[in-house]
Design a protein around this motif. Structure first.
Motif, PDB file in Angstrom:
ATOM      1  N   ALA A  14      35.183 -80.282 -23.500  1.00  0.00           N
ATOM      2  CA  ALA A  14      35.591 -80.925 -22.252  1.00  0.00           C
ATOM      3  C   ALA A  14      37.096 -80.784 -22.063  1.00  0.00           C
ATOM      4  O   ALA A  14      37.867 -80.926 -23.015  1.00  0.00           O
ATOM      5  N   GLY A  15      37.476 -80.464 -20.833  1.00  0.00           N
ATOM      6  CA  GLY A  15      38.879 -80.229 -20.525  1.00  0.00           C
ATOM      7  C   GLY A  15      39.278 -78.779 -20.605  1.00  0.00           C
ATOM      8  O   GLY A  15      40.373 -78.402 -20.155  1.00  0.00           O
ATOM      9  N   GLY A  16      38.404 -77.948 -21.170  1.00  0.00           N
ATOM     10  CA  GLY A  16      38.702 -76.534 -21.304  1.00  0.00           C
ATOM     11  C   GLY A  16      38.427 -75.747 -20.044  1.00  0.00           C
ATOM     12  O   GLY A  16      38.047 -76.301 -19.004  1.00  0.00           O
ATOM     13  N   SER A  17      38.607 -74.429 -20.156  1.00  0.00           N
ATOM     14  CA  SER A  17      38.447 -73.533 -19.002  1.00  0.00           C
ATOM     15  C   SER A  17      37.578 -72.344 -19.365  1.00  0.00           C
ATOM     16  O   SER A  17      37.522 -71.925 -20.519  1.00  0.00           O
ATOM     17  N   LEU A  18      36.932 -71.812 -18.342  1.00  0.00           N
ATOM     18  CA  LEU A  18      36.190 -70.558 -18.458  1.00  0.00           C
ATOM     19  C   LEU A  18      36.360 -69.804 -17.151  1.00  0.00           C
ATOM     20  O   LEU A  18      36.539 -70.414 -16.097  1.00  0.00           O
ATOM     21  N   ARG A  19      36.250 -68.487 -17.219  1.00  0.00           N
ATOM     22  CA  ARG A  19      36.239 -67.682 -16.010  1.00  0.00           C
ATOM     23  C   ARG A  19      34.971 -66.841 -16.001  1.00  0.00           C
ATOM     24  O   ARG A  19      34.764 -66.010 -16.896  1.00  0.00           O
ATOM     25  N   LEU A  20      34.155 -67.062 -15.003  1.00  0.00           N
ATOM     26  CA  LEU A  20      32.938 -66.284 -14.834  1.00  0.00           C
ATOM     27  C   LEU A  20      33.232 -65.088 -13.933  1.00  0.00           C
ATOM     28  O   LEU A  20      34.068 -65.168 -13.036  1.00  0.00           O
ATOM     29  N   ALA A  21      32.518 -64.013 -14.178  1.00  0.00           N
ATOM     30  CA  ALA A  21      32.663 -62.815 -13.357  1.00  0.00           C
ATOM     31  C   ALA A  21      31.303 -62.374 -12.840  1.00  0.00           C
ATOM     32  O   ALA A  21      30.292 -62.512 -13.536  1.00  0.00           O
ATOM     33  N   ASP A  63      31.745 -80.938  -3.650  1.00  0.00           N
ATOM     34  CA  ASP A  63      32.705 -82.014  -3.922  1.00  0.00           C
ATOM     35  C   ASP A  63      32.939 -82.191  -5.419  1.00  0.00           C
ATOM     36  O   ASP A  63      34.043 -82.527  -5.843  1.00  0.00           O
ATOM     37  N   SER A  64      31.922 -81.952  -6.204  1.00  0.00           N
ATOM     38  CA  SER A  64      32.013 -82.191  -7.647  1.00  0.00           C
ATOM     39  C   SER A  64      32.961 -81.226  -8.354  1.00  0.00           C
ATOM     40  O   SER A  64      33.368 -81.487  -9.488  1.00  0.00           O
ATOM     41  N   VAL A  65      33.314 -80.109  -7.698  1.00  0.00           N
ATOM     42  CA  VAL A  65      34.174 -79.124  -8.359  1.00  0.00           C
ATOM     43  C   VAL A  65      35.496 -78.900  -7.641  1.00  0.00           C
ATOM     44  O   VAL A  65      36.344 -78.133  -8.124  1.00  0.00           O
ATOM     45  N   LYS A  66      35.686 -79.539  -6.506  1.00  0.00           N
ATOM     46  CA  LYS A  66      36.934 -79.354  -5.751  1.00  0.00           C
ATOM     47  C   LYS A  66      38.137 -79.708  -6.618  1.00  0.00           C
ATOM     48  O   LYS A  66      38.156 -80.722  -7.298  1.00  0.00           O
ATOM     49  N   GLY A  67      39.140 -78.850  -6.582  1.00  0.00           N
ATOM     50  CA  GLY A  67      40.345 -79.069  -7.362  1.00  0.00           C
ATOM     51  C   GLY A  67      40.240 -78.599  -8.796  1.00  0.00           C
ATOM     52  O   GLY A  67      41.251 -78.553  -9.503  1.00  0.00           O
ATOM     53  N   ARG A  68      39.047 -78.240  -9.236  1.00  0.00           N
ATOM     54  CA  ARG A  68      38.866 -77.766 -10.619  1.00  0.00           C
ATOM     55  C   ARG A  68      38.409 -76.315 -10.674  1.00  0.00           C
ATOM     56  O   ARG A  68      38.779 -75.584 -11.588  1.00  0.00           O
ATOM     57  N   SER A  85      39.366 -77.759 -16.304  1.00  0.00           N
ATOM     58  CA  SER A  85      39.051 -79.184 -16.519  1.00  0.00           C
ATOM     59  C   SER A  85      37.549 -79.406 -16.577  1.00  0.00           C
ATOM     60  O   SER A  85      37.013 -80.311 -15.920  1.00  0.00           O
ATOM     61  N   LEU A  86      36.889 -78.604 -17.363  1.00  0.00           N
ATOM     62  CA  LEU A  86      35.435 -78.667 -17.427  1.00  0.00           C
ATOM     63  C   LEU A  86      34.959 -79.991 -18.014  1.00  0.00           C
ATOM     64  O   LEU A  86      35.610 -80.576 -18.890  1.00  0.00           O
ATOM     65  N   LYS A  87      33.810 -80.430 -17.494  1.00  0.00           N
ATOM     66  CA  LYS A  87      33.206 -81.686 -17.917  1.00  0.00           C
ATOM     67  C   LYS A  87      31.810 -81.408 -18.464  1.00  0.00           C
ATOM     68  O   LYS A  87      31.183 -80.404 -18.104  1.00  0.00           O
ATOM     69  N   PRO A  88      31.295 -82.298 -19.294  1.00  0.00           N
ATOM     70  CA  PRO A  88      29.928 -82.090 -19.801  1.00  0.00           C
ATOM     71  C   PRO A  88      28.907 -81.920 -18.683  1.00  0.00           C
ATOM     72  O   PRO A  88      27.940 -81.157 -18.827  1.00  0.00           O
ATOM     73  N   GLU A  89      29.115 -82.578 -17.562  1.00  0.00           N
ATOM     74  CA  GLU A  89      28.168 -82.458 -16.447  1.00  0.00           C
ATOM     75  C   GLU A  89      28.235 -81.102 -15.750  1.00  0.00           C
ATOM     76  O   GLU A  89      27.413 -80.814 -14.875  1.00  0.00           O
TER      77      GLU A  89
END
Length: 124
Positions: A14-21, A63-68, A85-89
């Motif tokens: 949690a809090g980490g980042s990923l980039r999908l392609a 809305d759940s991902v805006k700003g992240r 800022s990834l979350k478990p959800e």
């Protein structure tokens, strides 16, 4: 016929980042009236729209991902989803999708006819 191949999923804290392609087999589809989107689906839930982008740049985020989360593209051949800022959800299978040119563009999965195989994102 467009083919889509996702990559970049994985496991993060949690809090980490990923980039999908999302690689497009026919990049010319990215021009002139296209609509592309990222969706996700967790076990036992319906597939939900994360972000949709139209060729004119109009972008819609859940809305759940805006700003992240942020969508971007490279040379019309690859569509990216930067997830911060990834979350478990946020844990889910993530899919790239393409909607017919000239049609509506929104976060509704019903509008999209071509889908990739998905890439798993797990946040603990």
């Amino acid at each position: 016929h467009v083919q889509l191949v996702e990559s970049g999923g994985g496991s993060v804290q949690a809090g980490g980042s990923l980039r999908l392609a999302c690689a497009l087999s026919r990049y010319t589809e990215m021009y002139s009236g296209y609509c592309m989107g990222w969706f996700r689906q967790a076990p036992g839930t319906v597939r939900e729209g994360v972000v949709a982008i139209r060729s004119d740049g109009d972008t819609r985020y859940a809305d759940s991902v805006k700003g992240r989360f942020a969508i971007s593209q490279a040379y019309g051949e690859t569509l990216y989803l930067q997830m911060n800022s990834l979350k478990p959800e946020d844990t889910a299978m993530y899919y790239c999708a393409s909607a017919p040119k000239g049609g509506p563009c929104s976060l509704s999965a019903l509008l999209f006819g071509v889908w990739g195989q998905g890439t798993q994102v797990t946040v603990s």
